[in-house]
Write a protein that holds these residues in place. Structure first.
Motif, PDB file in Angstrom:
ATOM      1  N   SER A  48     -25.729  15.935   0.489  1.00 18.95           N
ATOM      2  CA  SER A  48     -25.457  17.509   0.619  1.00 18.95           C
ATOM      3  C   SER A  48     -26.922  18.132   0.513  1.00 18.95           C
ATOM      4  O   SER A  48     -27.901  17.334   0.273  1.00 18.95           O
ATOM      5  CB  SER A  48     -24.594  17.788  -0.698  1.00 18.95           C
ATOM      6  N   GLY A  50     -28.633  22.445   0.189  1.00 19.00           N
ATOM      7  CA  GLY A  50     -28.503  23.719   0.244  1.00 19.00           C
ATOM      8  C   GLY A  50     -29.685  24.380  -0.140  1.00 19.00           C
ATOM      9  O   GLY A  50     -30.815  23.764  -0.183  1.00 19.00           O
ATOM     10  N   GLY A 119     -20.667  19.810  -5.337  1.00 22.02           N
ATOM     11  CA  GLY A 119     -21.899  20.346  -5.300  1.00 22.02           C
ATOM     12  C   GLY A 119     -22.683  20.480  -6.697  1.00 22.02           C
ATOM     13  O   GLY A 119     -23.516  21.352  -6.814  1.00 22.02           O
ATOM     14  N   ASP A 123     -26.475  21.948  -7.817  1.00 18.77           N
ATOM     15  CA  ASP A 123     -26.219  23.353  -9.025  1.00 18.77           C
ATOM     16  C   ASP A 123     -27.278  22.806 -10.038  1.00 18.77           C
ATOM     17  O   ASP A 123     -28.036  23.611 -10.560  1.00 18.77           O
ATOM     18  CB  ASP A 123     -24.797  23.371  -9.285  1.00 18.77           C
ATOM     19  N   LEU A 140     -24.247  25.866   0.619  1.00 23.05           N
ATOM     20  CA  LEU A 140     -24.175  24.494   0.278  1.00 23.05           C
ATOM     21  C   LEU A 140     -23.420  23.767   1.823  1.00 23.05           C
ATOM     22  O   LEU A 140     -22.460  24.091   2.378  1.00 23.05           O
ATOM     23  CB  LEU A 140     -23.143  24.037  -0.536  1.00 23.05           C
ATOM     24  N   HIS A 142     -22.508  19.558   3.342  1.00 22.81           N
ATOM     25  CA  HIS A 142     -22.228  18.115   3.317  1.00 22.81           C
ATOM     26  C   HIS A 142     -22.586  17.188   4.839  1.00 22.81           C
ATOM     27  O   HIS A 142     -22.115  17.855   5.635  1.00 22.81           O
ATOM     28  CB  HIS A 142     -20.969  17.824   2.597  1.00 22.81           C
TER      29      HIS A 142
END
Length: 213
Positions: A48, A50, A119, A123, A140, A142
């Motif tokens: 992932s 972000g 997530g 975070d 976010l 993936h």
């Protein structure tokens, strides 16, 4: 008029069982080893990504599979160990190990699919990067690697199912490597003829006293 169906010849049944055992063994070994390798490789890739707001700007963050969850990698190792252990046990023990192999594969699939939408790892990174414990990652996304790990788990699961179905036909570790409870009888050294020089030399090679003193 009645037709009598001939029963299959015992030799042909034995040959068919041996062939099924060989094919299933090869398939299980391939699926188990390949599945464990794929799952372990996938957990080391990026799952992932972000961004986090740090000092008014966007800070990019990424998370590997091992950051998201360590379950798929751990279960892949367990599955690989169970695949090897299948050949060290027999009967009920083989069924138990085969069941463990199948469960390891199923667990790998489940953990990978759950991690595909998780997530929390990003975070936590966002909170550390911004210094704000309530910060969360933005934008976010993936990758496909969690699903690759799930495919690896499915291969391990297939190996376990093959072991449950055909494991009784597979060979086991040779009995000469197993220690029995009864002590083995020690081989007695051949008698030494003092008039034969070759017997004297053989006794000396064995570390024995050819004179008998």
């Amino acid at each position: 008029m009645e037709y009598v169906t001939a029963a299959p010849h015992p030799r042909s049944e034995a040959a068919g069982s041996a062939r099924a055992g060989r094919l299933s063994l090869a398939a299980a070994l391939l699926c188990g080893a390949l599945g464990a390798a794929v799952a372990l490789l996938a957990t080391r890739q990026q799952w992932s990504e972000g961004t986090a707001r740090v000092a008014g700007g966007a800070f990019p963050l990424t998370a590997q599979g091992s950051d998201v969850t360590g379950v798929p990698a751990a279960l892949a190792v367990v599955g690989l160990a169970a695949l090897v252990a299948v050949f060290a046990v027999r009967r009920a023990g083989r069924l138990a190990v085969a069941a463990l192999l199948a469960l390891a594969g199923a667990g790998t699939v489940t953990a990978a699919l759950v991690g595909a939408s998780d997530g929390s790892a990003l975070d936590e990174k966002a909170a550390r990067a911004s210094g704000d414990t309530s910060a969360t990652v933005e934008a976010l996304t993936h990758t496909a690697w969690p699903y690759v790990a799930a495919v690896g788990g499915a291969l391990i699961l297939l190996a376990g199912l093959l072991a449950l179905r055909y494991g009784r036909l597979w060979p086991a570790m040779s009995g000469r490597y197993e220690r029995g409870g009864a002590p083995r009888e020690r081989r007695r050294a051949p008698a030494v003829d003092p008039d034969r020089p070759e017997d004297l030399w053989k006794a000396l090679d064995r570390g024995e006293d050819p004179t008998g003193a």
